[in-house]
Design a protein around this motif. Structure first.
Motif, PDB file in Angstrom:
ATOM      1  N   TYR A 119       0.871  -1.232  -0.072  1.00  0.00           N
ATOM      2  CA  TYR A 119       0.010  -0.013  -0.116  1.00  0.00           C
ATOM      3  C   TYR A 119       0.808   1.323   0.031  1.00  0.00           C
ATOM      4  N   HIS A 120       1.916   1.167   0.621  1.00  0.00           N
ATOM      5  CA  HIS A 120       2.896   2.326   0.835  1.00  0.00           C
ATOM      6  C   HIS A 120       4.068   2.026  -0.031  1.00  0.00           C
ATOM      7  N   TRP A 121       4.198   2.971  -0.986  1.00  0.00           N
ATOM      8  CA  TRP A 121       5.248   2.676  -2.149  1.00  0.00           C
ATOM      9  C   TRP A 121       6.409   3.785  -2.081  1.00  0.00           C
ATOM     10  N   GLU A 122       7.586   3.320  -2.259  1.00  0.00           N
ATOM     11  CA  GLU A 122       8.667   4.049  -2.463  1.00  0.00           C
ATOM     12  C   GLU A 122       9.221   4.196  -3.884  1.00  0.00           C
ATOM     13  N   ASN A 123       9.092   5.466  -4.696  1.00  0.00           N
ATOM     14  CA  ASN A 123       9.694   5.469  -5.987  1.00  0.00           C
ATOM     15  C   ASN A 123      10.908   5.258  -5.878  1.00  0.00           C
ATOM     16  N   TRP A 136     -14.485   1.369   8.095  1.00  0.00           N
ATOM     17  CA  TRP A 136     -13.204   2.012   8.472  1.00  0.00           C
ATOM     18  C   TRP A 136     -12.474   3.187   7.537  1.00  0.00           C
ATOM     19  N   ALA A 137     -11.943   4.020   8.199  1.00  0.00           N
ATOM     20  CA  ALA A 137     -10.918   4.998   7.489  1.00  0.00           C
ATOM     21  C   ALA A 137      -9.822   4.420   7.060  1.00  0.00           C
ATOM     22  N   LEU A 138      -9.290   4.593   5.909  1.00  0.00           N
ATOM     23  CA  LEU A 138      -7.839   4.005   5.583  1.00  0.00           C
ATOM     24  C   LEU A 138      -6.941   5.031   5.735  1.00  0.00           C
ATOM     25  N   ASN A 139      -5.616   4.571   6.035  1.00  0.00           N
ATOM     26  CA  ASN A 139      -4.686   5.394   5.958  1.00  0.00           C
ATOM     27  C   ASN A 139      -4.382   5.913   4.485  1.00  0.00           C
ATOM     28  N   SER A 140      -3.639   6.779   4.560  1.00  0.00           N
ATOM     29  CA  SER A 140      -3.377   7.636   3.256  1.00  0.00           C
ATOM     30  C   SER A 140      -1.902   6.836   2.664  1.00  0.00           C
ATOM     31  N   ALA A 141      -1.988   6.473   1.508  1.00  0.00           N
ATOM     32  CA  ALA A 141      -0.968   5.460   0.892  1.00  0.00           C
ATOM     33  C   ALA A 141       0.161   6.278   0.538  1.00  0.00           C
ATOM     34  N   ALA A 145       7.278  13.147 -13.287  1.00  0.00           N
ATOM     35  CA  ALA A 145       5.763  12.916 -13.598  1.00  0.00           C
ATOM     36  C   ALA A 145       5.467  12.775 -12.045  1.00  0.00           C
ATOM     37  N   ALA A 146       4.317  13.404 -11.862  1.00  0.00           N
ATOM     38  CA  ALA A 146       3.862  13.282 -10.217  1.00  0.00           C
ATOM     39  C   ALA A 146       3.023  12.283 -10.288  1.00  0.00           C
ATOM     40  N   VAL A 147       3.041  11.404  -9.232  1.00  0.00           N
ATOM     41  CA  VAL A 147       2.142  10.249  -9.023  1.00  0.00           C
ATOM     42  C   VAL A 147       1.200  10.515  -7.688  1.00  0.00           C
ATOM     43  N   ARG A 148       0.245   9.839  -7.570  1.00  0.00           N
ATOM     44  CA  ARG A 148      -0.647   9.556  -6.451  1.00  0.00           C
ATOM     45  C   ARG A 148      -1.187   8.275  -6.166  1.00  0.00           C
ATOM     46  N   ARG A 149      -1.664   8.406  -5.025  1.00  0.00           N
ATOM     47  CA  ARG A 149      -2.583   7.063  -4.734  1.00  0.00           C
ATOM     48  C   ARG A 149      -1.554   5.704  -4.517  1.00  0.00           C
ATOM     49  N   GLY A 150      -0.997   5.737  -3.551  1.00  0.00           N
ATOM     50  CA  GLY A 150      -0.260   4.417  -2.872  1.00  0.00           C
ATOM     51  C   GLY A 150       0.280   3.743  -4.046  1.00  0.00           C
ATOM     52  N   ALA A 151      -0.139   2.483  -4.011  1.00  0.00           N
ATOM     53  CA  ALA A 151       0.549   1.465  -4.868  1.00  0.00           C
ATOM     54  C   ALA A 151       0.482   1.776  -6.372  1.00  0.00           C
ATOM     55  N   LEU A 152      -0.216   2.788  -6.585  1.00  0.00           N
ATOM     56  CA  LEU A 152      -0.819   3.040  -8.126  1.00  0.00           C
ATOM     57  C   LEU A 152       0.313   3.942  -8.760  1.00  0.00           C
ATOM     58  N   LEU A 153       1.585   3.520  -8.793  1.00  0.00           N
ATOM     59  CA  LEU A 153       2.623   4.173  -9.475  1.00  0.00           C
ATOM     60  C   LEU A 153       2.672   4.636 -10.879  1.00  0.00           C
ATOM     61  N   PHE A 154       2.181   3.595 -11.504  1.00  0.00           N
ATOM     62  CA  PHE A 154       2.391   3.593 -12.742  1.00  0.00           C
ATOM     63  C   PHE A 154       1.205   3.772 -13.735  1.00  0.00           C
ATOM     64  N   GLU A 155       1.816   4.692 -14.566  1.00  0.00           N
ATOM     65  CA  GLU A 155       0.501   5.025 -15.824  1.00  0.00           C
ATOM     66  C   GLU A 155      -0.043   3.733 -16.648  1.00  0.00           C
ATOM     67  N   GLY A 156       0.813   2.799 -16.724  1.00  0.00           N
ATOM     68  CA  GLY A 156       0.370   1.777 -17.664  1.00  0.00           C
ATOM     69  C   GLY A 156       0.332   0.458 -16.750  1.00  0.00           C
ATOM     70  N   ARG A 157       0.828  -0.750 -17.229  1.00  0.00           N
ATOM     71  CA  ARG A 157       0.648  -1.989 -16.785  1.00  0.00           C
ATOM     72  C   ARG A 157       1.718  -2.262 -16.138  1.00  0.00           C
ATOM     73  N   MET A 158       1.908  -3.245 -15.030  1.00  0.00           N
ATOM     74  CA  MET A 158       2.675  -3.411 -14.218  1.00  0.00           C
ATOM     75  C   MET A 158       3.268  -4.880 -14.341  1.00  0.00           C
ATOM     76  N   ALA A 159       4.584  -5.120 -14.211  1.00  0.00           N
ATOM     77  CA  ALA A 159       5.125  -6.513 -13.979  1.00  0.00           C
ATOM     78  C   ALA A 159       5.697  -6.695 -12.506  1.00  0.00           C
ATOM     79  N   GLY A 160       4.975  -7.966 -12.137  1.00  0.00           N
ATOM     80  CA  GLY A 160       5.417  -8.355 -10.840  1.00  0.00           C
ATOM     81  C   GLY A 160       6.764  -8.761 -10.597  1.00  0.00           C
ATOM     82  N   LEU A 161       7.298  -8.431  -9.436  1.00  0.00           N
ATOM     83  CA  LEU A 161       8.446  -9.080  -9.052  1.00  0.00           C
ATOM     84  C   LEU A 161       8.332  -9.445  -7.613  1.00  0.00           C
TER      85      LEU A 161
END
Lengths: 512, 512
Positions: free
Chosen positions: A37-41, A464-469, A496-512
């Motif tokens: 939920y919390h991501w570091e660029n 429940w209220a959720l934490n900000s991601a 490019a600014a990003v917002r919303r927790g895990a949602l860092l990517f404009e497009g599709r994501m590849a899992g690691l």
């Protein structure tokens, strides 16, 4: 429900355009997280080598045994497998390439022997690789997109690949197959995991645009065989595409996936854009496992990954709501994000009646997003009453039908609403739907009601209220700056600014 | 395009409730037509034998060779095959029965040996029978609804049936399979027809509720084999269910079907109802044949049956519209029904651009129904801007994606709007969509526009007023009285008024 282990650290990399809020100029972005939920660029992971190259979707693996030879004296070497797409005046060849990282996935070096697979095709992409222990081989699924074929390749070393088989013309076709995933998937009630083949199609989905379908089956190291000829759809909303499964979770445990939460029919047009510095978002991280739903049979459960761990405070709770309602103002929830559950329990086949409805309304504009479930039957999600985006492909209503399980006696609706995206789950994820929405003013009032429920059943609800991601990463302006890079083969990139927790990517994501 | 023969006379019978505008009390209604647009009500064809019986969907055949023995010295004996469903305090058994008519289909006698198939199931229905010349046998497809199985039975005489094979778990499941049809279907470019298996599902379609899917394939007299594992959907709107194919058209000619134009999610709730004496309607009669669409492959074409024969006058015509528009007031068209065509020709792969849009608006209320096609790409149908019916399952927007055919150089959109139903067709029926809609005031203004079309392409458009399909049958009050009967086993029935041409039946229809 099965319960998953706590994932220690996830490291997605994904298709990313560092210079715009629309698709194009594709790089692999990169971020890390300990809770999904919390991501570091992180620095951009993979750059194109020149202006005619795009880095497309793919996947990554940890080459523990150094099969590739890239990692002498290392057990944490990372290999990324991706599609290199050439664009000049027209679409050029798409080939599969690899890149390796000796620093645990922070920086990548492209393999000198690239491409590792080249078949002279302009429609050949999105490799997903897993390790097949029984044959001691790497296995890749990759789309021959315009031919509706998923190619299966094997390799002893990630560098040399042999075509093993094709899986073709199954389920819904649309106009192309994209982003296949094949993963081991636990089957509830069994100690032996199955395999799941996951195929995204775009355009031409039944709801329009893009959608994802899946096929439970078996895999012998070279051939995937589906259990039947059924087309099963992953999400009954319109904004859940090309989910990727994380690598490295044992097949006996729930798998974890994240999808791109938009639809190619309107992803470049929705109102978030140049001013915000971001546009699309990713779905919630999801637990996934197979189950056997009464009468329907195989069903892939998709439920929020450890969402209760993100709750900051309880806003409402009632263990016996009856045919009543709760109303709450959540304008003071800083994240703007809520998680809710409504569980109807002690049901029998004879007491299936009534419905549970939730409405999120803007106190300023009266706009709303609504969802509801008829106990033992249809569930709907309705974004019709928001007015910030008008487009003939922005379908407003979604629905699905579930089957009551007499053994549990439970019917439930849960969900997360997060400013401009809502995800709902029926019966713990037997059905799920993802939809973005664009009100002209923030939604800030929630109403949850139960009507017509049998007096012999119990309705328990909680919000429940959720934490900000992302709050922890914002700068003084409240902006989270995206994948900053100090240089690349093709010049400097603006952040490019990003917002919303895990949602860092404009497009599709590849899992690691 | 293939061209069908002129059908001399069609004789549908179909599920009909003579006492209400909602489902229940099912009889087989009956009507005859020489053009499939103008229909003459006939006496109710098949009655339940008591208050616990429902007569469900089925089909009918002409037993030319008197295989049944019901028709000595006759070549026009008609046998109806239907499901008898028992309802007491709960759903009882469903069995397959037959009834025969010695007067050309006007009156039916139930076979004394009924049921002809009984398997002690409450979910076993909707028999469709054809003659298989190669094996000189009758062939029935029938749904084991809750098991997602289509049973195939054969019979030498329509009375004694042998189970031959099952076709199961193909395509989309929803919650049940219903109303299967198997018919010979011409394949464009081939002299040899294929077979088509047609399965309706409800509920649980991707758009919610009910939908129909099809499987091209081969049939050897006992087993149907699909060409592949693909789920192909018949209509991209939400109001086209359980289409039935007429019996007796040679397999080398386009087949003809009519669907029920509603959706189980809201068919009992839409605003037409007690006051009007009718509620649902049927789709336009459709020509159907298989073709091979560029890149996508097998596609079932569905186009209006001889619609130009129903044109009363030309309202607009422009052989070279360019990027311009036409606007017309059709409030003086007595039928309220229009047919339009917009053909973009002389296209090449390099000149695919622009769109064609049609809007039907109410001059009183401003409500509208809209459709449009992006040349070479997506087509949409939008009923969002009508306000007469608000329901969370009444999805507002539908879309599909087509593929441009370089050989023809054509991209086209055509359609029929008829008061409260619109049916659109892309490229002559490669894609089609059916949607009902409920404005608070009549739509009476049409705008058709082309924008962004290449100057090297030609846009030709035409709009015709259509004849009223029912005006000839109306009484002094403008009402068309439904299937009046003078008596039945369960008492007298009030007349249920019907409207709209071919659309005589509340529910599904069985072709004859």
């Amino acid at each position: 429900m099965l319960r998953g282990r706590q994932v220690r650290r996830m490291r997605p990399t994904g298709i990313y355009n560092p210079t715009s809020t629309v698709a194009g100029n594709q790089h692999w972005g990169h971020a890390t997280s300990r809770d999904l939920y919390h991501w570091e660029n992180q620095q951009i992971a993979i750059f194109p080598s020149g202006p005619t190259e795009y880095i497309y979707s793919g996947s990554a693996v940890v080459d523990v045994n150094n099969t590739s030879g890239f990692f002498p004296n290392q057990t944490n070497g990372v290999v990324a497998i991706y599609t290199l797409a050439i664009y000049t005046t027209q679409a050029g060849e798409q080939t599969q390439e690899i890149a390796y990282s000796r620093d645990g996935g922070y920086t990548f070096t492209k393999y000198a022997g690239n491409p590792v697979i080249s078949i002279n095709s302009t429609q050949f992409r999105d490799p997903k690789v897993i390790w097949h222990a029984e044959t001691q081989k790497w296995v890749m699924v990759v789309a021959y997109a315009a031919e509706f074929v998923i190619g299966i390749y094997t390799s002893p070393n990630l560098r040399e690949w042999t075509h093993a088989s094709n899986f073709s013309h199954h389920g819904l076709l649309g106009l192309q197959y994209e982003c296949p995933n094949m993963v081991q998937m636990p089957m509830e009630g069994s100690d032996t995991p199955m395999y799941l083949l996951w195929i995204s199609i775009n355009p031409g989905a039944p709801l329009g645009g893009s959608i994802t379908q899946y096929f439970p089956g078996t895999f012998n190291g070279t051939h995937f065989e589906a259990v039947d000829q059924v087309a099963r759809i992953g999400d009954f909303g319109k904004d859940n595409y090309a989910a990727q499964f994380f690598y490295g979770i044992p097949g006996t445990e729930p798998q974890v996936s994240i999808a791109w939460a938009s639809n190619w029919q309107y992803c470049q047009l929705v109102p978030t854009g140049p001013q915000e510095g971001w546009r699309s978002s990713m779905s919630l991280p999801r637990y996934n496992y197979l189950t056997n739903v009464s009468r329907i049979g195989y069903d892939l459960v998709s439920a929020p990954y450890n969402i209760t761990g993100q709750a900051s405070r309880e806003l409402a709770f009632n263990s016996s709501l009856g045919n009543s309602s709760i109303l709450l103002d959540y304008s003071t929830v800083a994240s703007g994000a809520l998680y809710f559950e409504a569980n109807v329990t002690h049901l029998t086949a004879a007491t299936l009646a009534g419905s549970v409805n939730v409405t999120f309304t803007s106190s300023q504009s009266g706009e709303s997003v609504r969802a509801g479930t008829y106990v033992g039957g249809d569930t709907f999600l309705n974004r019709q009453y928001t007015r910030g985006f008008d487009n003939p492909f922005f379908t407003d209503k979604f629905s699905a039908t579930g089957v009551f399980n007499e053994t549990t006696g439970v019917w439930s609706l849960s969900g997360v609403i997060d400013r401009s995206i809502v995800e709902i789950f029926v019966n713990g994820g037997e059905q799920s739907a993802t939809a973005t929405f664009f009100p002209t003013a923030p939604l800030d009032i929630m109403a949850l009601s139960a009507t017509g429920i049998s007096p012999n059943a119990t309705v328990s609800v909680a919000v429940w209220a959720l934490n900000s991601a992302w709050a922890g990463n914002e700068n003084v302006n409240g902006t989270v700056v995206g994948n900053v890079t100090t240089g690349s083969a093709t010049g400097n990139y603006s952040a490019a600014a990003v917002r919303r927790g895990a949602l860092l990517f404009e497009g599709r994501m590849a899992g690691l």
